[in-house]
Write a protein that holds these residues in place. Structure first.
Motif, mmCIF file in Angstrom:
data_model
loop_
_atom_site.group_PDB
_atom_site.id
_atom_site.type_symbol
_atom_site.label_atom_id
_atom_site.label_comp_id
_atom_site.label_asym_id
_atom_site.label_seq_id
_atom_site.Cartn_x
_atom_site.Cartn_y
_atom_site.Cartn_z
ATOM 1 N N GLU A 1 0.968 -1.216 -0.058
ATOM 2 C CA GLU A 1 -0.123 -0.135 0.259
ATOM 3 C C GLU A 1 0.792 1.126 -0.227
ATOM 4 O OE1 GLU A 1 -3.615 0.165 -0.217
ATOM 5 O OE2 GLU A 1 -2.950 -1.830 -0.872
ATOM 6 N N TYR B 1 -16.848 0.200 12.484
ATOM 7 C CA TYR B 1 -16.138 0.879 10.723
ATOM 8 C C TYR B 1 -16.785 1.668 10.510
ATOM 9 C CZ TYR B 1 -12.982 -0.377 7.126
ATOM 10 O OH TYR B 1 -12.215 -0.652 5.997
ATOM 11 N N THR B 2 -18.014 1.162 10.003
ATOM 12 C CA THR B 2 -18.800 1.765 8.995
ATOM 13 C C THR B 2 -18.691 3.665 9.633
ATOM 14 O OG1 THR B 2 -20.128 -0.056 8.949
ATOM 15 C CG2 THR B 2 -20.952 2.439 8.387
ATOM 16 N N GLN C 1 -15.248 4.909 8.805
ATOM 17 C CA GLN C 1 -15.335 5.164 7.195
ATOM 18 C C GLN C 1 -15.788 6.681 7.183
ATOM 19 O OE1 GLN C 1 -12.203 3.252 6.278
ATOM 20 N NE2 GLN C 1 -13.217 3.627 4.218
ATOM 21 N N ARG D 1 -9.052 11.703 2.376
ATOM 22 C CA ARG D 1 -9.366 11.156 1.687
ATOM 23 C C ARG D 1 -8.149 9.865 2.050
ATOM 24 N NH1 ARG D 1 -5.174 9.767 -2.172
ATOM 25 N NH2 ARG D 1 -6.037 9.626 -4.824
ATOM 26 N N ARG E 1 -8.831 7.694 4.613
ATOM 27 C CA ARG E 1 -9.326 6.538 4.971
ATOM 28 C C ARG E 1 -9.530 5.634 3.173
ATOM 29 N NH1 ARG E 1 -11.842 10.464 7.487
ATOM 30 N NH2 ARG E 1 -13.597 10.983 6.271
ATOM 31 N N GLU E 2 -9.673 6.258 2.828
ATOM 32 C CA GLU E 2 -10.447 5.502 1.400
ATOM 33 C C GLU E 2 -9.098 5.440 0.734
ATOM 34 O OE1 GLU E 2 -11.596 6.906 -3.078
ATOM 35 O OE2 GLU E 2 -12.984 7.989 -1.611
ATOM 36 N N ALA F 1 -7.912 2.276 2.606
ATOM 37 C CA ALA F 1 -8.739 0.931 3.056
ATOM 38 C C ALA F 1 -8.036 -0.462 3.015
ATOM 39 C CB ALA F 1 -10.024 1.176 2.829
ATOM 40 N N PRO F 2 -7.415 -0.662 1.916
ATOM 41 C CA PRO F 2 -7.067 -1.797 1.905
ATOM 42 C C PRO F 2 -5.938 -1.884 3.269
ATOM 43 C CG PRO F 2 -7.051 -0.905 -0.332
ATOM 44 C CD PRO F 2 -7.550 -0.162 0.816
ATOM 45 N N THR G 1 -6.360 -0.791 6.181
ATOM 46 C CA THR G 1 -7.417 -0.817 7.667
ATOM 47 C C THR G 1 -8.015 -2.623 7.206
ATOM 48 O OG1 THR G 1 -7.108 1.003 7.500
ATOM 49 C CG2 THR G 1 -8.958 -0.199 8.283
ATOM 50 N N GLN G 2 -7.862 -2.804 5.848
ATOM 51 C CA GLN G 2 -8.816 -4.357 6.070
ATOM 52 C C GLN G 2 -7.700 -5.502 6.422
ATOM 53 O OE1 GLN G 2 -12.089 -5.223 4.995
ATOM 54 N NE2 GLN G 2 -12.917 -3.195 5.186
#
Length: 166
Positions: free
Chosen positions: A44, A73-74, A77, A130, A132-133, A136-137, A139-140
């Motif tokens: 990343e 998490y929602t 995000q 931005r 966070r988006e 996101a991978p 964070t996952q």
């Protein structure tokens, strides 16, 4: 494991004693999944773990525990936060991480160019919405690591107390 018995129905306790008592059960899970996490984070951040570390330190100050505690998490995000970020600058990052100041300065410039970090009034650094988006991978991948290690800790605690999860 620990020296005290937990009463039936009490929340499971997991601390240093439980970790050391079940080390052989937990450590391999940690190493496997931590390695996977580092690989994902390296990917990343374009192979640059120093940049990832700088981003992480800025993130800690932008979203300290008091800002995210109790959030899903929602909600995370969606950026539903109330409190202000804690100030941090290049010198503080260098002092915290041991990364040379000039290297931190370059990493911050790269993160700014990518739109992941910006300077607020007074020059303090914050993570942008931005990020966070875009991250996101990462964070996952972190959540997969936490789930794996958490499950190993629960299994070790259950096994030590004679419980069986179904």
């Amino acid at each position: 494991m620990g020296t005290t018995k937990q009463p039936a129905g009490a929340p499971m306790r997991f601390g240093y004693d439980e970790l050391t008592g079940s080390f052989g059960q937990i450590w391999p899970v940690h190493v496997e999944h931590f390695t996977e996490l580092l690989i994902a984070l390296r990917r990343e951040f374009g192979g640059d773990l120093d940049r990832m570390l700088v981003m992480g330190v800025i993130g800690l100050r932008t979203l300290p525990r008091r800002r995210v505690e109790g959030r899903s998490y929602t909600e995370f995000q969606a950026g539903q936060f109330a409190a202000q970020a804690m100030p941090i600058n290049v010198q503080s990052i260098a002092d915290t991480t041991g990364i040379p100041r000039e290297t931190v300065r370059r990493k911050v410039a790269e993160l700014e160019a990518a739109g992941l970090v910006e300077r607020e009034n007074g020059g303090h650094l914050v993570v942008t919405p931005r990020a966070r988006e875009v991250l996101a991978p990462a964070t996952q991948a972190t959540m997969r690591y936490l789930v794996a290690v958490g499950a190993a800790c629960v299994a070790a605690t259950d096994s030590a107390s004679g419980q069986v999860n179904t």
